[in-house]
Design a protein around this motif. Structure first.
Motif, PDB file in Angstrom:
ATOM      1  N   HIS A   8      -3.498  -4.081  25.778  1.00 18.35           N
ATOM      2  CA  HIS A   8      -3.999  -5.438  26.009  1.00 18.35           C
ATOM      3  C   HIS A   8      -5.530  -5.469  25.887  1.00 18.35           C
ATOM      4  O   HIS A   8      -6.089  -6.390  25.282  1.00 18.35           O
ATOM      5  CB  HIS A   8      -3.570  -5.965  27.383  1.00 18.35           C
ATOM      6  N   CYS A  48      -4.283  -7.436  14.681  1.00 17.31           N
ATOM      7  CA  CYS A  48      -2.895  -7.666  14.248  1.00 17.31           C
ATOM      8  C   CYS A  48      -2.060  -6.399  14.411  1.00 17.31           C
ATOM      9  O   CYS A  48      -0.899  -6.462  14.842  1.00 17.31           O
ATOM     10  CB  CYS A  48      -2.862  -8.141  12.802  1.00 17.31           C
ATOM     11  N   TRP A  51      -1.284  -5.960  18.027  1.00 18.11           N
ATOM     12  CA  TRP A  51      -0.242  -6.923  18.396  1.00 18.11           C
ATOM     13  C   TRP A  51       1.135  -6.393  17.988  1.00 18.11           C
ATOM     14  O   TRP A  51       2.089  -6.464  18.759  1.00 18.11           O
ATOM     15  CB  TRP A  51      -0.507  -8.280  17.754  1.00 18.11           C
ATOM     16  N   HIS A  52       1.233  -5.855  16.770  1.00 14.32           N
ATOM     17  CA  HIS A  52       2.517  -5.332  16.297  1.00 14.32           C
ATOM     18  C   HIS A  52       2.983  -4.152  17.152  1.00 14.32           C
ATOM     19  O   HIS A  52       4.186  -4.037  17.441  1.00 14.32           O
ATOM     20  CB  HIS A  52       2.435  -4.931  14.824  1.00 14.32           C
ATOM     21  N   MET A  54       2.220  -3.743  20.306  1.00 11.27           N
ATOM     22  CA  MET A  54       2.623  -4.347  21.572  1.00 11.27           C
ATOM     23  C   MET A  54       3.991  -4.994  21.446  1.00 11.27           C
ATOM     24  O   MET A  54       4.840  -4.851  22.330  1.00 11.27           O
ATOM     25  CB  MET A  54       1.583  -5.386  22.016  1.00 11.27           C
ATOM     26  N   LYS A  55       4.205  -5.682  20.337  1.00  8.28           N
ATOM     27  CA  LYS A  55       5.502  -6.334  20.114  1.00  8.28           C
ATOM     28  C   LYS A  55       6.613  -5.288  20.041  1.00  8.28           C
ATOM     29  O   LYS A  55       7.675  -5.463  20.649  1.00  8.28           O
ATOM     30  CB  LYS A  55       5.451  -7.174  18.836  1.00  8.28           C
ATOM     31  N   HIS A  56       6.353  -4.217  19.319  1.00 12.97           N
ATOM     32  CA  HIS A  56       7.330  -3.136  19.199  1.00 12.97           C
ATOM     33  C   HIS A  56       7.671  -2.529  20.564  1.00 12.97           C
ATOM     34  O   HIS A  56       8.809  -2.129  20.811  1.00 12.97           O
ATOM     35  CB  HIS A  56       6.793  -2.050  18.261  1.00 12.97           C
ATOM     36  N   GLY A  58       7.643  -4.174  23.350  1.00 16.03           N
ATOM     37  CA  GLY A  58       8.132  -5.215  24.258  1.00 16.03           C
ATOM     38  C   GLY A  58       7.065  -5.746  25.198  1.00 16.03           C
ATOM     39  O   GLY A  58       7.378  -6.195  26.301  1.00 16.03           O
ATOM     40  N   THR A  60       4.804  -8.227  24.445  1.00 19.22           N
ATOM     41  CA  THR A  60       4.282  -9.554  24.098  1.00 19.22           C
ATOM     42  C   THR A  60       5.136 -10.683  24.673  1.00 19.22           C
ATOM     43  O   THR A  60       4.868 -11.850  24.390  1.00 19.22           O
ATOM     44  CB  THR A  60       4.202  -9.719  22.565  1.00 19.22           C
ATOM     45  N   GLN A  61       6.115 -10.323  25.464  1.00 17.08           N
ATOM     46  CA  GLN A  61       6.987 -11.343  26.043  1.00 17.08           C
ATOM     47  C   GLN A  61       6.163 -12.290  26.907  1.00 17.08           C
ATOM     48  O   GLN A  61       5.350 -11.864  27.727  1.00 17.08           O
ATOM     49  CB  GLN A  61       8.093 -10.698  26.860  1.00 17.08           C
ATOM     50  N   ASP A  64       1.739 -16.123  23.811  1.00 16.23           N
ATOM     51  CA  ASP A  64       1.725 -16.976  22.630  1.00 16.23           C
ATOM     52  C   ASP A  64       0.696 -16.415  21.655  1.00 16.23           C
ATOM     53  O   ASP A  64      -0.510 -16.510  21.903  1.00 16.23           O
ATOM     54  CB  ASP A  64       1.369 -18.407  23.042  1.00 16.23           C
ATOM     55  N   LYS A  65       1.165 -15.814  20.564  1.00 16.30           N
ATOM     56  CA  LYS A  65       0.252 -15.173  19.620  1.00 16.30           C
ATOM     57  C   LYS A  65      -0.785 -16.162  19.098  1.00 16.30           C
ATOM     58  O   LYS A  65      -1.963 -15.818  18.965  1.00 16.30           O
ATOM     59  CB  LYS A  65       1.014 -14.554  18.448  1.00 16.30           C
TER      60      LYS A  65
END
Length: 79
Positions: A8, A48, A51-52, A54-56, A58, A60-61, A64-65
């Motif tokens: 983060h 970016c 972010w990817h 973080m998304k991978h 879990g 980013t739940q 709001d990107k």
């Protein structure tokens, strides 16, 4: 230390750097302007990538990107 704990903060740092370099680009001209624009875009790409990750993982739940990237998006569009 688990590398995930800092994602983060890394995201915020990369977006902040993107804005910083975009603002510097707006304050100059010639070759330095292009260098700063390139750096701004590169930092944005780093964000970016974070972010990817973080998304991978879990992480980013509930985030709001568009809202997270909004300031950097605006800075990069005001060329």
């Amino acid at each position: 230390m688990d590398w995930k704990q800092n994602l983060h903060n890394y995201l915020k740092d990369e977006l902040s750097d993107s804005v910083k370099y975009a603002e510097l680009a707006k304050q100059t001209d010639g070759l330095p302007r292009q260098f700063f624009w390139d750096m701004a875009k590169e930092e944005y790409e780093h964000a970016c990538s974070v972010w990817h990750m973080m998304k991978h993982e879990g992480m980013t739940q509930g985030m709001d990107k568009d809202a997270v990237f909004q300031t950097a998006d605006i800075a990069l569009k005001k060329r």
